[in-house]
Design a protein around this motif. Structure first.
Motif, PDB file in Angstrom:
ATOM      1  N   ALA A   1      81.080  42.566  51.234  1.00 44.51           N
ATOM      2  CA  ALA A   1      82.340  42.435  51.966  1.00 44.51           C
ATOM      3  C   ALA A   1      83.316  41.476  51.305  1.00 44.51           C
ATOM      4  O   ALA A   1      84.333  41.116  51.902  1.00 44.51           O
ATOM      5  N   ASP A   2      83.045  41.079  50.066  1.00 40.65           N
ATOM      6  CA  ASP A   2      83.877  40.091  49.386  1.00 40.65           C
ATOM      7  C   ASP A   2      84.434  40.684  48.091  1.00 40.65           C
ATOM      8  O   ASP A   2      83.739  40.740  47.074  1.00 40.65           O
ATOM      9  N   PRO A   3      85.694  41.124  48.085  1.00 44.36           N
ATOM     10  CA  PRO A   3      86.287  41.749  46.903  1.00 44.36           C
ATOM     11  C   PRO A   3      86.315  40.842  45.673  1.00 44.36           C
ATOM     12  O   PRO A   3      86.315  41.335  44.548  1.00 44.36           O
ATOM     13  N   THR A   4      86.356  39.537  45.880  1.00 44.14           N
ATOM     14  CA  THR A   4      86.347  38.643  44.722  1.00 44.14           C
ATOM     15  C   THR A   4      84.984  38.625  44.042  1.00 44.14           C
ATOM     16  O   THR A   4      84.879  38.352  42.844  1.00 44.14           O
ATOM     17  N   LYS A   5      83.932  38.908  44.793  1.00 40.88           N
ATOM     18  CA  LYS A   5      82.595  38.956  44.214  1.00 40.88           C
ATOM     19  C   LYS A   5      82.247  40.348  43.702  1.00 40.88           C
ATOM     20  O   LYS A   5      81.648  40.493  42.631  1.00 40.88           O
ATOM     21  N   ASN A   6      82.594  41.384  44.480  1.00 44.80           N
ATOM     22  CA  ASN A   6      82.232  42.738  44.028  1.00 44.80           C
ATOM     23  C   ASN A   6      83.188  43.286  42.975  1.00 44.80           C
ATOM     24  O   ASN A   6      82.952  44.365  42.416  1.00 44.80           O
ATOM     25  N   GLY A   7      84.246  42.548  42.692  1.00 46.73           N
ATOM     26  CA  GLY A   7      85.104  42.876  41.559  1.00 46.73           C
ATOM     27  C   GLY A   7      86.314  43.719  41.858  1.00 46.73           C
ATOM     28  O   GLY A   7      87.181  43.880  41.001  1.00 46.73           O
ATOM     29  N   SER A   8      86.440  44.234  43.056  1.00 44.02           N
ATOM     30  CA  SER A   8      87.560  45.127  43.343  1.00 44.02           C
ATOM     31  C   SER A   8      88.899  44.395  43.359  1.00 44.02           C
ATOM     32  O   SER A   8      89.945  45.007  43.101  1.00 44.02           O
ATOM     33  N   SER A   9      88.897  43.107  43.611  1.00 44.97           N
ATOM     34  CA  SER A   9      90.157  42.352  43.668  1.00 44.97           C
ATOM     35  C   SER A   9      90.801  42.190  42.293  1.00 44.97           C
ATOM     36  O   SER A   9      91.977  41.832  42.191  1.00 44.97           O
ATOM     37  N   LYS A  10      90.045  42.486  41.242  1.00 43.66           N
ATOM     38  CA  LYS A  10      90.583  42.347  39.886  1.00 43.66           C
ATOM     39  C   LYS A  10      91.505  43.488  39.504  1.00 43.66           C
ATOM     40  O   LYS A  10      92.242  43.397  38.533  1.00 43.66           O
TER      41      LYS A  10
END
Length: 214
Positions: free
Chosen positions: A87-96
């Motif tokens: 649930a964390d885009p900064t960890k799963n990479g999608s926020s990049k």
């Protein structure tokens, strides 16, 4: 004898694998995107999903998790180190990536969190979950020893290895994982990677340039 279906899904063509038996039961590995396509495929083949297993929690491997889980009411298994990544885009990479939505997947229940290497026996599916960190700290490879194949996520590819420049990545740990957990398998073991074509342990031992000289 298990049947392995492979589907390349989403913006980076991530491989999702559906492993099924003669009874039409199946296990879904890394449903990364295109949930409607996966659900339609499962239904059109008359398959009954028993569980979802994740090799790791990068965005391109989790995009269809919630939809598939909800439709078929199955548990989702993931390494404990990456539960918070779902649930964390900064960890799963999608926020990049500005062109992508923020991938936020509901966390599984406590009893579907993999805390140690272990053997799973679900119906007549028998396989080992072994830890192969390096691409990510919670990467898992699923080894179907009796059936002669392994689903390895982004740990090992045909003529390549997983990238290690993302959160928690380590080239040293990745290469140790490959040599200690995957290259020790019989050379004719089929390797099903997270992207690209399948390969074999023997082929990668002989020709993979990233493994030479380790």
């Amino acid at each position: 004898m298990m049947n392995v279906r492979s589907y390349s899904l989403g913006p980076v063509q991530t491989n999702c694998y559906i492993v099924s038996n003669k009874e039409k039961e199946c296990i879904v590995f890394d449903p990364g995107e295109e949930a409607e396509r996966l659900i339609k495929t499962i239904r059109s083949n008359g398959l009954k999903p028993l569980a979802i297993f994740l090799t790791h929690a990068h965005f391109d491997h989790i995009g269809a998790v919630d939809a598939v889980r909800e439709v078929f009411d199955v548990p989702v298994w993931i390494h404990e180190k990456e539960v918070s990544w779902l649930a964390d885009p900064t960890k799963n990479g999608s926020s990049k990536y500005a062109a992508l939505p923020d991938y936020r997947v509901a966390a599984p229940a406590q009893d579907t969190i993999i805390k140690k290497e272990q053997q799973f026996e679900i119906s007549n599916f028998v396989f080992q979950a072994v830890f192969t960190p390096g691409h990510s700290p919670g990467s898992i490879s699923y080894i179907f020893e009796k059936d002669g194949f392994a689903i390895v996520g982004d740990t090992l590819f045909e003529q390549g290895v997983g990238r290690t420049d993302l959160l928690g990545g380590s080239t040293k740990i990745l290469l140790e994982s490959i040599h200690n957990k995957l290259l020790t398998l019989p050379e004719d073991t089929i390797i099903y990677p997270g992207h690209g074509n399948y390969t074999t342990v023997g082929s990668e031992m002989e020709t993979n340039p990233f493994l030479n000289g380790f």
